[in-house]
Design an enzyme around this catalytic site. Structure first.
Site, PDB file in Angstrom:
ATOM      1  N   HIS A 162       0.821  -1.224   0.000  1.00  0.00           N
ATOM      2  CA  HIS A 162       0.000   0.000   0.000  1.00  0.00           C
ATOM      3  C   HIS A 162       0.843   1.256   0.000  1.00  0.00           C
ATOM      4  O   HIS A 162       1.964   1.256   0.495  1.00  0.00           O
ATOM      5  CB  HIS A 162      -0.883   0.082   1.252  1.00  0.00           C
ATOM      6  CG  HIS A 162      -1.426  -1.218   1.731  1.00  0.00           C
ATOM      7  ND1 HIS A 162      -1.018  -1.826   2.894  1.00  0.00           N
ATOM      8  CD2 HIS A 162      -2.346  -2.035   1.171  1.00  0.00           C
ATOM      9  CE1 HIS A 162      -1.676  -2.966   3.047  1.00  0.00           C
ATOM     10  NE2 HIS A 162      -2.475  -3.128   2.018  1.00  0.00           N
TER      11      HIS A 162
ATOM     12  N   HIS B 169       1.075   4.519   2.051  1.00  0.00           N
ATOM     13  CA  HIS B 169       0.647   5.016   3.358  1.00  0.00           C
ATOM     14  C   HIS B 169       0.728   6.539   3.389  1.00  0.00           C
ATOM     15  O   HIS B 169       1.392   7.163   2.566  1.00  0.00           O
ATOM     16  CB  HIS B 169       1.477   4.368   4.463  1.00  0.00           C
ATOM     17  CG  HIS B 169       1.075   2.941   4.744  1.00  0.00           C
ATOM     18  ND1 HIS B 169       0.637   2.517   5.967  1.00  0.00           N
ATOM     19  CD2 HIS B 169       1.031   1.850   3.937  1.00  0.00           C
ATOM     20  CE1 HIS B 169       0.345   1.218   5.907  1.00  0.00           C
ATOM     21  NE2 HIS B 169       0.577   0.789   4.685  1.00  0.00           N
TER      22      HIS B 169
ATOM     23  N   HIS C 260      -3.135   3.754   5.730  1.00  0.00           N
ATOM     24  CA  HIS C 260      -3.193   3.764   4.260  1.00  0.00           C
ATOM     25  C   HIS C 260      -3.604   5.153   3.783  1.00  0.00           C
ATOM     26  O   HIS C 260      -4.475   5.789   4.395  1.00  0.00           O
ATOM     27  CB  HIS C 260      -4.220   2.739   3.751  1.00  0.00           C
ATOM     28  CG  HIS C 260      -3.903   1.324   4.143  1.00  0.00           C
ATOM     29  ND1 HIS C 260      -4.679   0.258   3.771  1.00  0.00           N
ATOM     30  CD2 HIS C 260      -2.876   0.809   4.858  1.00  0.00           C
ATOM     31  CE1 HIS C 260      -4.155  -0.857   4.251  1.00  0.00           C
ATOM     32  NE2 HIS C 260      -3.060  -0.543   4.921  1.00  0.00           N
TER      33      HIS C 260
ATOM     34  N   HIS D  12     -11.194   0.271   3.672  1.00  0.00           N
ATOM     35  CA  HIS D  12     -10.158  -0.466   2.958  1.00  0.00           C
ATOM     36  C   HIS D  12     -10.776  -1.405   1.910  1.00  0.00           C
ATOM     37  O   HIS D  12     -11.828  -1.984   2.135  1.00  0.00           O
ATOM     38  CB  HIS D  12      -9.333  -1.289   3.970  1.00  0.00           C
ATOM     39  CG  HIS D  12      -8.281  -2.121   3.330  1.00  0.00           C
ATOM     40  ND1 HIS D  12      -7.131  -1.577   2.798  1.00  0.00           N
ATOM     41  CD2 HIS D  12      -8.210  -3.450   3.095  1.00  0.00           C
ATOM     42  CE1 HIS D  12      -6.387  -2.553   2.286  1.00  0.00           C
ATOM     43  NE2 HIS D  12      -7.022  -3.699   2.455  1.00  0.00           N
TER      44      HIS D  12
ATOM     45  N   HIS E 294      -9.142   2.566  -0.298  1.00  0.00           N
ATOM     46  CA  HIS E 294      -8.224   3.678  -0.043  1.00  0.00           C
ATOM     47  C   HIS E 294      -7.466   3.924  -1.341  1.00  0.00           C
ATOM     48  O   HIS E 294      -7.162   2.965  -2.064  1.00  0.00           O
ATOM     49  CB  HIS E 294      -7.234   3.303   1.059  1.00  0.00           C
ATOM     50  CG  HIS E 294      -7.882   2.943   2.372  1.00  0.00           C
ATOM     51  ND1 HIS E 294      -7.446   1.894   3.151  1.00  0.00           N
ATOM     52  CD2 HIS E 294      -8.927   3.520   3.017  1.00  0.00           C
ATOM     53  CE1 HIS E 294      -8.203   1.849   4.252  1.00  0.00           C
ATOM     54  NE2 HIS E 294      -9.109   2.811   4.181  1.00  0.00           N
TER      55      HIS E 294
ATOM     56  N   ASP F 254      -4.578   1.608  -1.715  1.00  0.00           N
ATOM     57  CA  ASP F 254      -4.751   0.150  -1.714  1.00  0.00           C
ATOM     58  C   ASP F 254      -4.290  -0.469  -3.029  1.00  0.00           C
ATOM     59  O   ASP F 254      -5.015  -0.453  -4.026  1.00  0.00           O
ATOM     60  CB  ASP F 254      -6.219  -0.216  -1.468  1.00  0.00           C
ATOM     61  CG  ASP F 254      -6.663   0.085  -0.052  1.00  0.00           C
ATOM     62  OD1 ASP F 254      -5.785   0.304   0.811  1.00  0.00           O
ATOM     63  OD2 ASP F 254      -7.884   0.102   0.189  1.00  0.00           O
TER      64      ASP F 254
ATOM     65  N   HIS G 142       3.877  -5.676   3.554  1.00  0.00           N
ATOM     66  CA  HIS G 142       3.503  -6.278   4.838  1.00  0.00           C
ATOM     67  C   HIS G 142       3.848  -7.756   4.931  1.00  0.00           C
ATOM     68  O   HIS G 142       4.099  -8.425   3.920  1.00  0.00           O
ATOM     69  CB  HIS G 142       1.999  -6.114   5.050  1.00  0.00           C
ATOM     70  CG  HIS G 142       1.581  -4.701   5.294  1.00  0.00           C
ATOM     71  ND1 HIS G 142       1.356  -4.177   6.538  1.00  0.00           N
ATOM     72  CD2 HIS G 142       1.367  -3.672   4.418  1.00  0.00           C
ATOM     73  CE1 HIS G 142       1.010  -2.905   6.437  1.00  0.00           C
ATOM     74  NE2 HIS G 142       1.009  -2.574   5.158  1.00  0.00           N
TER      75      HIS G 142
ATOM     76  N   ARG H 256       4.629  -4.408   9.300  1.00  0.00           N
ATOM     77  CA  ARG H 256       5.248  -3.734   8.152  1.00  0.00           C
ATOM     78  C   ARG H 256       6.680  -4.233   7.985  1.00  0.00           C
ATOM     79  O   ARG H 256       7.513  -4.033   8.859  1.00  0.00           O
ATOM     80  CB  ARG H 256       5.209  -2.215   8.379  1.00  0.00           C
ATOM     81  CG  ARG H 256       3.780  -1.741   8.588  1.00  0.00           C
ATOM     82  CD  ARG H 256       3.660  -0.272   8.941  1.00  0.00           C
ATOM     83  NE  ARG H 256       2.239   0.026   9.159  1.00  0.00           N
ATOM     84  CZ  ARG H 256       1.728   1.244   9.252  1.00  0.00           C
ATOM     85  NH1 ARG H 256       2.517   2.310   9.160  1.00  0.00           N
ATOM     86  NH2 ARG H 256       0.438   1.417   9.431  1.00  0.00           N
TER      87      ARG H 256
HETATM   88 CU   LIG Z   1       0.177  -1.043   4.230  1.00  0.00          CU
HETATM   89 ZN   LIG Z   2      -6.336   0.304   2.691  1.00  0.00          ZN
END
Ligand SMILES: [Cu+2]
Ligand SMILES: [Zn+2]
Ligand SMILES: *[C@@H]1O[C@H](CO)[C@@H](O)[C@H](O)[C@H]1NC(C)=O
Length: 180
Positions: A70, A72, A88, A96, A107, A110, A147, A170
């Protein structure tokens, strides 16, 4: 006859004007690091013809399989490592989701999952139509995160699914920075 010539001269002039007014496509790059041995380089290129951004690169040192990926919100990856990058990136205040969902059901950040092969290498080549490298919702100066776990794309029946896709910790992150 003269009016025809002038008409074509005008068309040529307007075409040249339009071409020269097009902004140059922007490029960005993120060097990702975090929990050894995970590292990566990801490039972002604006697609002038179709709009959106191509996300192209490679992450190594992963476990085989899917890993949430993602953009962030913040470009801080130092204060508390990748955890300082915040949630995110979500300019539309949506829940999400996954990259195929409409802008109000995901998001902006995403990007779904990257998939690591048997050698722990994820080769990434994503075209995303909602990411921007300019304007108020630009991702420049924000960060990209990979992740530990698979992103469920908001499809599970629990709160965390609608927030992070249960992607877990993360592993590595990088600031999305302007390059030539
Ligand atoms: Cu993420
Ligand atoms: Zn998200
Ligand atoms: C990313 O872009 C840089 C130029 O900024 C280029 O040198 C590099 O090869 C690209 N990397 C990938 C993985 O495409």
């Amino acid at each position: 006859m003269k009016i025809v010539t002038e008409f074509f001269a005008c068309i040529i002039f307007l075409t040249m004007l339009t071409v020269s007014c097009q902004p140059k496509e922007r490029n960005a790059q993120a060097y990702m690091a975090g929990k050894a041995p995970v590292t990566g380089v990801v490039n972002f290129t604006e697609l002038a013809s179709t709009g959106g951004v191509r996300v192209f690169g490679r992450i190594t040192g992963l476990t085989t399989g899917k890993h949430g990926f993602h953009v962030h919100q913040y470009g801080d990856i130092f204060t508390k490592g990748c955890d300082s990058a915040g949630p995110h990136f979500n300019p539309t205040n949506a829940l999400h989701g996954g990259p195929q969902d409409s802008p109000h059901h995901r998001h902006a950040g995403d990007l779904g999952n990257v998939v690591a092969n048997d050698y722990g290498i994820a080769n990434i080549d994503i075209v995303d139509h909602f990411l921007k490298l300019r304007g108020p919702d630009s991702i420049l100066g924000r960060s990209i995160v990979v992740h530990a776990n698979e992103d469920d794309l908001g499809r599970q029946d629990n709160e965390e699914s609608k927030r992070t896709g249960n992607s877990g910790s993360r592993l590595a992150c990088g600031i999305i920075a302007i390059v030539p």
